[in-house]
Design an enzyme around this catalytic site. Sequence first.
Site, short mmCIF file in Angstrom:
data_model
loop_
_atom_site.label_atom_id
_atom_site.label_comp_id
_atom_site.label_asym_id
_atom_site.label_seq_id
_atom_site.Cartn_x
_atom_site.Cartn_y
_atom_site.Cartn_z
CG ASP A 125 -14.17 -0.63 -3.93
OD1 ASP A 125 -13.83 -1.82 -4.01
OD2 ASP A 125 -13.73 0.25 -4.69
CG ASP A 344 -11.14 -5.73 -5.77
OD1 ASP A 344 -11.53 -5.01 -4.84
OD2 ASP A 344 -11.35 -5.46 -6.97
#
Length: 467
Positions: A125, A344
């Site tokens: 992530d 992201d």
Amino acid sequence: MPAPLLLLLLLVVCCNGAAAAKAHSDSLHLELVRRPPSPSATTRLDLLRELYRSDQLRQRMISQSIGRRPLQAPAASQNASLPAPAPAEESFAMPLTSGAYTGTGQYFVRFLLGTPAQKFLLVADTGSDLTWVKCRRPRGCRRCGRGRFFRPQASTTYAPIRCSSDMCKSALPFALATCPTPASPCAYNYGYSDGSMAKGVFAQESATITLSRGARRRKLGGLVVGCTTLSVGSSFRASDGVLGLGYSAVSFAARAAAGFGGRFSYCLVDHLSPRNASSRLTFGPTPALSHPALPPPRATELVLDAHLQPFYAVRIDGVSVDGELLPIPSSVWDAARGGGAILDSGTSLTVLAEPAYRAVASALSRRLGGVPSVSVDPFDHCYNWTAAGPAAEVPKLVLHLAGTARLEPPAKSYVIDVAEGVKCIGITSAPWPGVSTIGNILQQEHVWEFDLKNRRLRFRRSTCRSI
């Protein structure tokens, strides 16, 4: 990563601390795979609805967390021990596989932690800066989740971080000066948007890495990791923790990149690709961006703003559809005025602040006015593509980044397939003021290089399959 894996609140029950991390100056190899599908999601539309819900929750948490965390100096400015630089040509690559068959927007990495190494499946992530794993299930605990558990007592390199340590006092994110005793471990309590949570203690540990040259194994030491002893909720049922790739002094990305020219890159294959399609996450030079037969990659400023940590941001000058520059207020793209834009890898659908969303959705839908519309919850604009016939075309969307860089995503990245013969505008809205998020579907089929050292973002269109 879906919103359940985005940090709502990190309470570190200890004193603040500076991370001393050390790593080998060679190359390593990890394997990235995708999360198993949700048993409740049975169709593509079901899966997209779940992604939509998760992205909305994640976006809410992004907006709430930006600017509210204690500021951290980047790794290069910390006094912690950094990896010795590798030769300029060295890099390490982690194969990535498409997760279309799993029904999630997350990527997972197979990670070897401890000595001897223990195997884990971690969420990779870019919006997280802390790496943590589930530790051994406490006896009698029925809410601790499933999967593999790290056994710290079986690792000779596991070193708990104490409240009295300098590391605990100055480097761990969101640390609070709450310490029962100086010998108490540095503890954390994560709360997540869906009611999930993870509690545990910080430690320093080593990872086993596979070098690209010669497939040799080495140890990457001095990593700051969390040892989670309690995790509750659906967020953690299919994973063993999180690999933090965000921008901060303690993230795996910052510590590993420090030994490989201060940069890392990834390329995401089409999100609907079969599971045997692969790409790479690379630390060090990116060969795909220096191919002599291809034109130079596009480049723009990589905004590493302490206000936006741990997210990677870009400056957007404007958005155009079929060559028409849309009337979007410049404040929407300005972090200092309540806006801004981040990339992201954990958000699937691109999320635009309301003024930008209205302009983009309106421009696209006007040009798609000849295609019969259909109602598909939760999307605002959907179309019966079968009825439209082969002549139907998707308008060209372009994001104009600072400088001369232009992101021109393939049509399938913003007018997405939601069911057989049905397409929807795959961009969603977020409240204004607030940050906009370029999700991984809009990023797909591009190589993205994050040059942390020189604060540059380079990218190029690619199928990713030869990366």
